[in-house]
Design an enzyme around this catalytic site. Structure first.
Site, PDB file in Angstrom:
ATOM      1  N   HIS A   1      43.769 -25.933   5.863  1.00  0.00           N
ATOM      2  CA  HIS A   1      43.464 -24.996   6.955  1.00  0.00           C
ATOM      3  C   HIS A   1      44.626 -24.052   7.236  1.00  0.00           C
ATOM      4  CE1 HIS A   1      45.338 -27.765  10.050  1.00  0.00           C
ATOM      5  NE2 HIS A   1      45.606 -26.606  10.612  1.00  0.00           N
TER       6      HIS A   1
ATOM      7  N   GLN B   1      50.043 -27.714  17.984  1.00  0.00           N
ATOM      8  CA  GLN B   1      49.876 -26.466  17.239  1.00  0.00           C
ATOM      9  C   GLN B   1      51.185 -26.033  16.559  1.00  0.00           C
ATOM     10  OE1 GLN B   1      47.135 -27.540  18.703  1.00  0.00           O
ATOM     11  NE2 GLN B   1      47.348 -26.280  20.528  1.00  0.00           N
ATOM     12  N   GLY B   2      51.090 -25.733  15.297  1.00  0.00           N
ATOM     13  CA  GLY B   2      52.270 -25.332  14.525  1.00  0.00           C
ATOM     14  C   GLY B   2      52.838 -26.478  13.697  1.00  0.00           C
ATOM     15  N   ASP B   3      52.408 -27.701  14.001  1.00  0.00           N
ATOM     16  CA  ASP B   3      52.830 -28.860  13.204  1.00  0.00           C
ATOM     17  C   ASP B   3      51.926 -29.078  11.999  1.00  0.00           C
ATOM     18  OD1 ASP B   3      55.046 -29.741  14.766  1.00  0.00           O
ATOM     19  OD2 ASP B   3      53.648 -30.600  16.219  1.00  0.00           O
ATOM     20  N   SER B   4      50.766 -28.445  11.984  1.00  0.00           N
ATOM     21  CA  SER B   4      49.807 -28.644  10.900  1.00  0.00           C
ATOM     22  C   SER B   4      50.440 -28.448   9.538  1.00  0.00           C
ATOM     23  CB  SER B   4      48.660 -27.643  11.018  1.00  0.00           C
ATOM     24  OG  SER B   4      47.703 -28.132  11.906  1.00  0.00           O
TER      25      SER B   4
ATOM     26  N   ASP C   1      41.302 -31.702   3.957  1.00  0.00           N
ATOM     27  CA  ASP C   1      42.298 -30.739   4.428  1.00  0.00           C
ATOM     28  C   ASP C   1      43.628 -30.896   3.692  1.00  0.00           C
ATOM     29  OD1 ASP C   1      43.377 -28.700   5.899  1.00  0.00           O
ATOM     30  OD2 ASP C   1      43.458 -29.800   7.807  1.00  0.00           O
TER      31      ASP C   1
HETATM   32  N1  ARG Z   1      45.678 -27.789  13.894  1.00  0.00           N
HETATM   33  C1  ARG Z   1      47.017 -27.820  14.412  1.00  0.00           C
HETATM   34  C2  ARG Z   1      47.846 -26.824  13.647  1.00  0.00           C
HETATM   35  O1  ARG Z   1      47.262 -25.992  12.989  1.00  0.00           O
HETATM   36  C3  ARG Z   1      47.575 -29.210  14.466  1.00  0.00           C
HETATM   37  C4  ARG Z   1      46.981 -29.935  15.575  1.00  0.00           C
HETATM   38  C5  ARG Z   1      47.358 -31.351  15.650  1.00  0.00           C
HETATM   39  N2  ARG Z   1      46.821 -31.786  16.880  1.00  0.00           N
HETATM   40  C6  ARG Z   1      46.979 -32.989  17.381  1.00  0.00           C
HETATM   41  N3  ARG Z   1      46.518 -33.254  18.568  1.00  0.00           N
HETATM   42  N4  ARG Z   1      47.626 -33.900  16.719  1.00  0.00           N
HETATM   43  O2  ARG Z   1      49.045 -26.733  13.801  1.00  0.00           O
END
Ligand code: ARG
Length: 263
Positions: free
Chosen positions: A79, A215-218, A125
């Site tokens: 993603h 967000q940003g850790d993905s 993913d």
């Molecule tokens: N989708 C998020 C990203 O793009 C990561 C989200 C992780 N969320 C969580 N609750 N662990 O950075």
């Protein structure tokens, strides 16, 4: 500001979907979104974790994480790579701070996105980037397809990233890390309903929330015993009680990844 648009957009859509499913499944509204310190963890460095890579845009604004598994191969989330091209992405190693200028910056010569990927809540993913420049850093080992026992509930896992330190907060300038327990499949299924695809995902977090990726850790690593075992993928909000983080179950994809790493 750090080029997180894609990650934020993705998670917003996923969060809405997850909330709808969960509400239906439990017959009750989901818990209020209380901002929590993401990684109720601590700051760390790329010296301590040399295989943790920043994935950035062409201006070196970080928007995802990745893990160096060979000198020229980085594992990240599919993603993170949707809509990206080899010219829009860079990988930065050896840079603890988002505002640093040190370390090694590499262009990307190939982006492999798992061809089955459609949406993080459908699984699959995982992506592998091929770097134009070798990274002079220690690589991470990753699980093999026979290591399915590593995800036993309660096992301690380590998460790492530069993502936001609260649900709607800003990114951390310094790399952060925390440990979270692996959550059982049955428990994760009761949190996320059919969005939790057991064969492709694994959950980690405390029942009471408070420590999580955000967000940003993905794309960044979930390590078990120091070995890459998961990829930060999605979650309902961040660090909320009853909603653990969801990670790509790498044992399912390790053969696919190896095919890319050795190609
Ligand atoms: N989708 C998020 C990203 O793009 C990561 C989200 C992780 N969320 C969580 N609750 N662990 O950075």
């Amino acid at each position: 500001m750090f080029g997180l648009t894609r990650a934020r957009k993705t998670v917003a859509v996923l969060a809405a979907g997850a909330a709808a499913v969960t509400t239906a499944a439990l017959g009750a509204p989901s818990a209020a979104a209380v901002p929590q310190p993401i990684v109720g963890g601590t700051t760390t460095t790329t010296t301590a974790y040399p295989f943790v890579m920043q994935i950035t845009d062409a201006s070196q604004n970080q928007f995802c994480g990745g893990t160096l598994v060979s000198a020229t191969k980085v594992v990240t989330a599919a993603h993170c790579m949707v809509g990206e091209t080899t010219s829009s992405v860079r990988v930065v190693g050896g840079r603890t701070y988002l505002n640093g200028t040190n370390g090694t910056v590499s262009k990307v010569s190939r982006i492999w996105i798992n061809p089955s990927y459609t949406d993080a809540t459908n699984g699959d993913d995982v992506a592998v980037l091929t770097l134009s420049t070798s990274m002079p850093y220690t690589t991470a080992k990753y699980v093999s397809s026979s290591d399915t026992g590593v995800y036993a509930a309660g096992t301690t896992a380590r998460i790492l990233g530069w993502g936001t330190t609260s649900e709607n907060g800003s990114s951390s300038n310094q790399l952060r890390t925390a440990t979270v327990p692996i959550v059982s499949d049955s428990s994760c299924k009761s949190s996320y309903g059919s969005d939790y695809v057991q064969s492709d995902m694994v959950c980690a977090g405390y029942t009471s929330g408070g420590t999580d990726t955000c967000q940003g850790d993905s794309g960044g690593p979930l390590l078990i015993g120091g070995v890459l075992a998961g990829i930060t993928s999605w979650g309902e909000g961040c660090a909320e009680a009853g909603y653990p983080g969801v990670y790509t179950r790498l044992t399912t994809f390790s053969s696919l990844v190896t095919a890319q790493v050795t190609s």
